[in-house]
Scaffold this motif. Structure first.
Motif, PDB file in Angstrom:
ATOM      1  N   GLN A 152      26.679 -41.684 -15.171  1.00 41.49           N
ATOM      2  CA  GLN A 152      26.225 -40.503 -15.886  1.00 41.49           C
ATOM      3  C   GLN A 152      25.800 -40.847 -17.307  1.00 41.49           C
ATOM      4  OE1 GLN A 152      29.056 -37.349 -15.569  1.00 41.49           O
ATOM      5  NE2 GLN A 152      28.723 -37.079 -13.380  1.00 41.49           N
ATOM      6  N   GLN A 160      35.673 -42.811 -10.096  1.00 38.00           N
ATOM      7  CA  GLN A 160      35.455 -41.945 -11.249  1.00 38.00           C
ATOM      8  C   GLN A 160      34.854 -42.720 -12.417  1.00 38.00           C
ATOM      9  OE1 GLN A 160      39.290 -40.244 -11.990  1.00 38.00           O
ATOM     10  NE2 GLN A 160      39.179 -38.826 -10.273  1.00 38.00           N
ATOM     11  N   ARG A 177      24.735 -43.918  -3.933  1.00 36.69           N
ATOM     12  CA  ARG A 177      26.008 -43.291  -3.574  1.00 36.69           C
ATOM     13  C   ARG A 177      26.355 -43.553  -2.112  1.00 36.69           C
ATOM     14  NH1 ARG A 177      28.311 -39.488  -7.257  1.00 36.69           N
ATOM     15  NH2 ARG A 177      27.716 -40.408  -9.232  1.00 36.69           N
ATOM     16  N   ASP A 214      31.245 -43.241 -11.666  1.00 37.64           N
ATOM     17  CA  ASP A 214      30.502 -42.006 -11.914  1.00 37.64           C
ATOM     18  C   ASP A 214      30.281 -41.803 -13.407  1.00 37.64           C
ATOM     19  OD1 ASP A 214      30.332 -41.436  -9.237  1.00 37.64           O
ATOM     20  OD2 ASP A 214      32.008 -39.998  -9.244  1.00 37.64           O
TER      21      ASP A 214
END
Length: 110
Positions: free
Chosen positions: A97, A90, A20, A93
């Motif tokens: 995930q 997004q 990140r 991410d």
């Protein structure tokens, strides 16, 4: 055995945090590059206007309108690029995930 699991989970989390941080650095650099690009374009436009001095009031009004339009386009471009960066972040991410393990299920009280 539990210690090794926690160490492994901690290592994964550290790797995730490092990833990140690297992504943030890349995005910050891209923002700086885009800001530099906008500044260069504005400078070129201003220089072009200054080199072609207008004497007539109508020309001054037209050039002011062109500046407003150009500024609006540049602002819109910067906004769209910012939205694209947010969307890509997004999406990244979401993809991360999907591959990142969920520890919520493994926390059963024993």
């Amino acid at each position: 055995e539990k210690c090794s699991k926690f160490r492994l989970a901690n290592a994964k989390l550290k790797r995730h945090v490092r990833d990140r941080d690297e992504e943030n650095d890349r995005l910050k650099q891209r923002v700086r590059d885009l800001q530099d690009s906008v500044a260069v374009r504005e400078s070129i436009f201003k220089s072009h206007l200054e080199n072609h001095g207008q004497d007539d009031a109508a020309e001054n009004t037209a050039s002011a309108m062109k500046r407003v339009i150009l500024r609006r386009r540049l602002i819109d471009l910067a906004r769209l690029q910012t939205e694209e960066i947010d969307f890509l972040r997004q999406e990244l991410d979401r993809l991360r995930q999907r591959t990142f393990p969920s520890f919520a299920q493994s926390q059963n009280p024993s």
